[in-house]
Design a protein around this motif. Sequence first.
Motif, PDB file in Angstrom:
ATOM      1  N   ASN A  22       5.165   8.985  -7.671  1.00 38.95           N
ATOM      2  CA  ASN A  22       3.928   8.343  -7.259  1.00 38.95           C
ATOM      3  C   ASN A  22       3.006   9.371  -6.606  1.00 38.95           C
ATOM      4  O   ASN A  22       1.795   9.361  -6.838  1.00 38.95           O
ATOM      5  CB  ASN A  22       4.254   7.202  -6.291  1.00 38.95           C
ATOM      6  N   ASP A  66       1.365  11.346  -9.282  1.00 34.96           N
ATOM      7  CA  ASP A  66       0.242  10.587  -9.840  1.00 34.96           C
ATOM      8  C   ASP A  66      -0.987  10.741  -8.951  1.00 34.96           C
ATOM      9  O   ASP A  66      -2.113  10.881  -9.440  1.00 34.96           O
ATOM     10  CB  ASP A  66       0.594   9.107  -9.948  1.00 34.96           C
ATOM     11  N   ALA A  99      -0.815   6.706  -2.724  1.00 29.36           N
ATOM     12  CA  ALA A  99       0.162   7.154  -3.721  1.00 29.36           C
ATOM     13  C   ALA A  99       1.421   7.641  -3.008  1.00 29.36           C
ATOM     14  O   ALA A  99       2.024   8.647  -3.379  1.00 29.36           O
ATOM     15  CB  ALA A  99      -0.439   8.259  -4.591  1.00 29.36           C
ATOM     16  N   GLY A 129       6.147   4.335  -4.838  1.00 29.21           N
ATOM     17  CA  GLY A 129       5.912   3.547  -6.037  1.00 29.21           C
ATOM     18  C   GLY A 129       6.969   2.488  -6.245  1.00 29.21           C
ATOM     19  O   GLY A 129       7.596   2.009  -5.305  1.00 29.21           O
ATOM     20  N   VAL A 146      -1.371   2.796  -5.820  1.00 27.96           N
ATOM     21  CA  VAL A 146      -0.883   3.204  -7.130  1.00 27.96           C
ATOM     22  C   VAL A 146       0.449   2.514  -7.412  1.00 27.96           C
ATOM     23  O   VAL A 146       1.448   2.785  -6.744  1.00 27.96           O
ATOM     24  CB  VAL A 146      -0.721   4.734  -7.206  1.00 27.96           C
ATOM     25  N   ASP A 147       0.457   1.603  -8.359  1.00 24.01           N
ATOM     26  CA  ASP A 147       1.625   0.901  -8.874  1.00 24.01           C
ATOM     27  C   ASP A 147       2.256  -0.091  -7.894  1.00 24.01           C
ATOM     28  O   ASP A 147       2.729  -1.133  -8.302  1.00 24.01           O
ATOM     29  CB  ASP A 147       2.679   1.879  -9.378  1.00 24.01           C
ATOM     30  N   SER A 198       2.380   0.862  -0.775  1.00 21.33           N
ATOM     31  CA  SER A 198       3.488   1.558  -0.126  1.00 21.33           C
ATOM     32  C   SER A 198       4.129   0.664   0.925  1.00 21.33           C
ATOM     33  O   SER A 198       3.439   0.015   1.703  1.00 21.33           O
ATOM     34  CB  SER A 198       3.005   2.858   0.505  1.00 21.33           C
TER      35      SER A 198
END
Length: 194
Positions: free
Chosen positions: A44, A47, A106, A109, A137-138, A141
């Motif tokens: 992550n 990314d 990020a 993930g 991102v995804d 956190s």
Amino acid sequence: MSTGGFSLDQLMELAGLSVSQAVYIVHPPDKGNRVLVLCGPGNNGGDGLVAARHLWYFGYKPTVYFPKQGRNEIYERLSIQLRNLGVPFTDDYKTALSETDHIVDAIFGFSFSGAVRPPFDNVIEAIKSSGISVTSVDAPSSWDIENGPPPDGPGKDFMPAALVSLTAPKPLARFFTSAAASCRQIWRRSMACT
């Protein structure tokens, strides 16, 4: 994705580009071009490094917080690419938060599990209380991949403005309640960019 013959580099490049396009839609540069990219030690974080590079090319001024850099050659190359562009890295996330217009989360993930440990526990608390718009991102956190936000600890009540689901939405997406932009709107607008 592993059955399609994609390398980790390719997957990170695609993910980072997707994240930067989503940021461009939910927080265009004219809303403020300073972006703090918070990167964790895993994929992550990679990314996030790629996203920071693309954001720089899109006219943003990214700053990267990457306290636990992976020793993998990929992370080293991605960091070198950013440094060659003059993208600053910081160890002082508190000051960076006071000087940013948008945050890219990020850190962790979909493979994250367990308790959030230092320094990321304090970082997540700081971004949650900052009032600054966040794109995760995804997975936000600290969230559990199946059960969403934790009942207590640093991720409790952490709700980013935007969530970029890579490959496919994870089960935690059902707990996402922000309404910065609908998935359909982002998808249509990003398709116009390609």
